[in-house]
Scaffold this motif. Structure first.
Motif, PDB file in Angstrom:
ATOM      1  N   UNK A 259       0.807  -1.214   0.000  1.00  0.00           N
ATOM      2  CA  UNK A 259       0.000   0.000   0.000  1.00  0.00           C
ATOM      3  C   UNK A 259       0.834   1.255   0.000  1.00  0.00           C
ATOM      4  N   UNK A 260       0.235   2.343  -0.469  1.00  0.00           N
ATOM      5  CA  UNK A 260       0.854   3.659  -0.403  1.00  0.00           C
ATOM      6  C   UNK A 260       0.163   4.504   0.647  1.00  0.00           C
ATOM      7  N   UNK A 261       0.952   5.300   1.359  1.00  0.00           N
ATOM      8  CA  UNK A 261       0.391   6.168   2.398  1.00  0.00           C
ATOM      9  C   UNK A 261       0.729   7.611   2.072  1.00  0.00           C
ATOM     10  N   UNK A 262      -0.294   8.456   2.024  1.00  0.00           N
ATOM     11  CA  UNK A 262      -0.160   9.851   1.620  1.00  0.00           C
ATOM     12  C   UNK A 262      -0.421  10.759   2.815  1.00  0.00           C
ATOM     13  N   UNK A 263       0.460  11.738   3.006  1.00  0.00           N
ATOM     14  CA  UNK A 263       0.242  12.759   4.025  1.00  0.00           C
ATOM     15  C   UNK A 263      -0.240  14.027   3.331  1.00  0.00           C
ATOM     16  N   UNK A 264      -1.426  14.470   3.686  1.00  0.00           N
ATOM     17  CA  UNK A 264      -2.014  15.668   3.086  1.00  0.00           C
ATOM     18  C   UNK A 264      -1.716  16.871   3.961  1.00  0.00           C
ATOM     19  N   UNK A 265      -1.051  17.854   3.392  1.00  0.00           N
ATOM     20  CA  UNK A 265      -0.653  19.049   4.122  1.00  0.00           C
ATOM     21  C   UNK A 265      -1.152  20.289   3.394  1.00  0.00           C
ATOM     22  N   UNK A 266      -0.866  21.436   3.959  1.00  0.00           N
ATOM     23  CA  UNK A 266      -1.310  22.683   3.350  1.00  0.00           C
ATOM     24  C   UNK A 266      -0.847  22.756   1.892  1.00  0.00           C
TER      25      UNK A 266
END
Length: 478
Positions: A259-266
């Protein structure tokens, strides 16, 4: 019959494609209701307190009294209405005596070869200053697992950092020891690792494959988005190397889905675009998203408007997930898959996760933390792998956090799905892990409502999706 009292906190109605569904909050169960059920609930919602005369005035002459009585009795059984006595407790107060650990997270190195601008890790070091866990500490962690939960059939050892592959020598040593130790007892052990992928080689991938690691790659989407925050210590973007290493991994890795894990930031809110790139461009089996809403690096926290955009984008992708599921296909959207799993299994959670109860994180010195997010933070630890768990203090924390008295959670319709939200999110936002994550309650309620609508659609039109895709996913621990 005297007065009957409506308990709105236990019932939530959702319309799905012309059908009316009732979400029973205490059990997280979903029922399809007909027009009469809807009208009865309308009466209680309108009045709050309902008398026999109220029922007669609303339904006399158009509904068989016996049928009407049966419908009201069903609402009494579900504690959606009461006869004036105290409402039934959803569950007895939590009292922790034992800690049924199944998972230990080993923070094998505080050092990381990247310098991601949004990193929450308070103990993060540059590669040259990384503090590495000793084998004896890791070994003691495994023995603690066995001591606390000797009767389990399977266990999970998670390797975390910094960048865990920067201490691959220890990981190899731990895997060799754990496979032998658990094998001698006739028990199974699984290994899990989250990596930035930059240190992967073909030889490392083949070794991970041979030991059936559950792998997650941290990657934030196409080059322009990924390189905004995921940089080397020298400030260079890492997309090119991460994409190349991930493709190599996915070509060679056969033992489990990756799996891929994405961090959503400003400024990074394009959920659908990111998912498409990572799923269809790179080839990950699933992609999951973690919005950053709190933390010490405030310039990277999503603004209120951006968080609304993120949830709107997640619902947009969720509709695509639903459309594919109706055709029997799994889109590979982890957040939606998890919500479908919770609803399908009817989970009613007293706690947001297993942190502190089924899982503990061990820092490089052997301290016991609630989870991997807390290692190196100012949050108190709860013993060491050598001295053991400080059970009284840890039990008190979990019991107090689970107590919903005088909290908004007490009457919230998603209280048994959210269960107050992530401990670390509360710690980062309020400097207090005891507080629920009030700052995005409304968005979470809207997200769960959306999930209920999708679930209601799928269970009616494509029930095989759950047996074909939801339950097999559980076998992978995903």
């Amino acid at each position: 019959m005297g007065y009957l009292h409506y308990q709105p906190q236990n019932a939530h109605r959702v319309a799905v494609d012309g059908r009316s569904l009732l979400f029973h909050v205490p059990t997280t169960s979903l029922f399809e209701i007909d027009r009469l059920d809807h009208d009865v609930l309308d009466l209680f919602a309108d009045r709050g307190l309902v008398s026999e005369q109220d029922v007669r005035d609303r339904f006399e002459g158009r509904v068989d009294p016996q049928i009407l009585t049966e419908r009201i009795r069903a609402l009494l059984d579900l504690d959606i209405v009461t006869d004036g006595g105290p409402a039934k407790a959803e569950r007895p107060p939590i009292h922790i005596e034992n800690f049924p650990l199944t998972t230990v997270v080993l923070n094998v190195n505080t050092g990381c070869n990247l310098s991601c601008t949004y990193c929450y890790k308070e103990d993060l070091d540059t590669p040259s200053k990384g503090r590495r866990m000793a084998f004896e500490t890791a070994k003691a962690s495994i023995e603690m697992l066995l001591k606390e939960s000797p009767d389990r059939d399977s266990y999970n050892v998670v390797f975390f950092g910094g960048e865990p592959l920067s201490n691959l020598a220890l990981i190899r040593e731990v895997v060799e020891f754990a496979e032998r130790r658990f094998g001698e007892l006739g028990k199974r052990v699984d290994f899990t690792l989250t990596t930035n992928a930059t240190l992967l080689t073909e030889e490392i991938v083949d070794w991970l494959n041979a030991h059936r690691f559950g792998l997650t790659i941290s990657m934030d989407g196409p080059k322009a988005l990924h390189d905004r925050n995921r940089k080397t210590v020298g400030g260079k973007g890492t997309y090119d190397v991460v994409a190349a290493k991930s493709r190599m991994l996915l070509e060679r890795y056969t033992s489990r889905p990756v799996g891929g894990r994405v961090t959503l930031t400003r400024g990074v809110t394009a959920v659908t675009e990111i998912w498409d790139h990572l799923k269809n461009g790179i080839g990950f089996h699933e992609v999951g998203f973690s919005p950053v809403t709190s933390g010490p690096v405030t310039p990277f926290n999503l603004t209120g408007d951006e968080l609304v955009t993120v949830f709107d984008e997640m619902k947009r992708l969720g509709r695509h997930y639903r459309d594919e599921a109706l055709q029997g296909r799994n889109l590979g959207f982890s957040n939606m898959h998890q919500l479908m799993s919770d609803l399908y299994e009817g989970r009613s959670k007293a706690l947001p996760c297993g942190a502190g109860l089924g899982l503990l994180a061990v820092d490089h010195e052997g301290g016991l933390n609630l989870c991997h997010r807390f290692t190196g933070s100012d949050m108190e630890t709860y013993g060491t792998v050598e001295s053991g768990i400080e059970k009284e203090r840890l039990a008190r924390f979990i019991e107090d956090r689970a107590d919903r008295t005088e909290k908004g959670c007490a009457t919230c319709r998603i209280r048994n799905i959210c269960a107050g939200g992530c401990y670390h999110e509360s710690y980062a936002h309020y400097a207090d892990p005891m507080k629920p994550t009030y700052h995005y309650c409304d968005l979470m309620r809207d997200w769960v409502d959306f999930g209920i609508e999708v679930y209601g659609d799928l269970i009616a039109k494509a029930p095989a999706f759950f047996t074909d895709h939801i339950m097999p996913r559980r076998a992978y621990g995903k």
